[in-house]
Write an enzyme that holds these catalytic residues in place. Sequence first.
Site, mmCIF file in Angstrom:
data_model
loop_
_atom_site.group_PDB
_atom_site.id
_atom_site.type_symbol
_atom_site.label_atom_id
_atom_site.label_comp_id
_atom_site.label_asym_id
_atom_site.label_seq_id
_atom_site.Cartn_x
_atom_site.Cartn_y
_atom_site.Cartn_z
ATOM 1 N N PHE A 129 0.818 -1.212 0.000
ATOM 2 C CA PHE A 129 0.000 0.000 0.000
ATOM 3 C C PHE A 129 0.850 1.260 0.000
ATOM 4 O O PHE A 129 0.374 2.334 -0.355
ATOM 5 C CB PHE A 129 -0.981 0.001 1.181
ATOM 6 C CG PHE A 129 -0.382 0.445 2.485
ATOM 7 C CD1 PHE A 129 -0.539 1.762 2.902
ATOM 8 C CD2 PHE A 129 0.333 -0.428 3.275
ATOM 9 C CE1 PHE A 129 0.011 2.187 4.106
ATOM 10 C CE2 PHE A 129 0.875 -0.019 4.477
ATOM 11 C CZ PHE A 129 0.720 1.295 4.897
ATOM 12 N N THR A 130 2.132 1.159 0.358
ATOM 13 C CA THR A 130 2.966 2.360 0.403
ATOM 14 C C THR A 130 3.240 2.932 -0.986
ATOM 15 O O THR A 130 3.743 4.051 -1.092
ATOM 16 C CB THR A 130 4.296 2.107 1.143
ATOM 17 O OG1 THR A 130 5.057 1.142 0.439
ATOM 18 C CG2 THR A 130 4.032 1.652 2.574
#
Length: 144
Positions: free
Chosen positions: A78-79
């Site tokens: 998700f980063t």
Amino acid sequence: MRAVIQRVKHAKLSVNDQLVSEIDSGLMVMLGVMRDDDIEIAKRMAKKIATIRIFERNNKLNDSVLDLGYSVLLISNFTLCTTDTSGARPDFSPSADKNVAEQLYLYVAKELEALGVNVKLGIFGADMQIDAHLDGPITIFKKI
């Protein structure tokens, strides 16, 4: 949807010092799911991963994982779903809801398998340790 696609000679993923997945030659793909992503975007990303020609033949990047029968280590990340901010802390608000992101991550894996790619997965949402022997290194950033 965003992906960092890296050509590897070998990659392995562990959680809590336990081996979860491992591949030899192929692609290690970090996949980030954005808030507005859907099934159609996931299909397009899977096709791009399967067919991107980043393996050398005749001194050119001519072959894909499909052409060579290589594997993909698909890792949720998700980063990758940050916005550019003026501050030092990344803003993750563009990332998809956890449940939606996991469903689309797994959908990309199923689509890759349907295309004929051997897929190994990380554990969604886990703190993963990744060892990779990059090949090239060749790294492509793809945004759909």
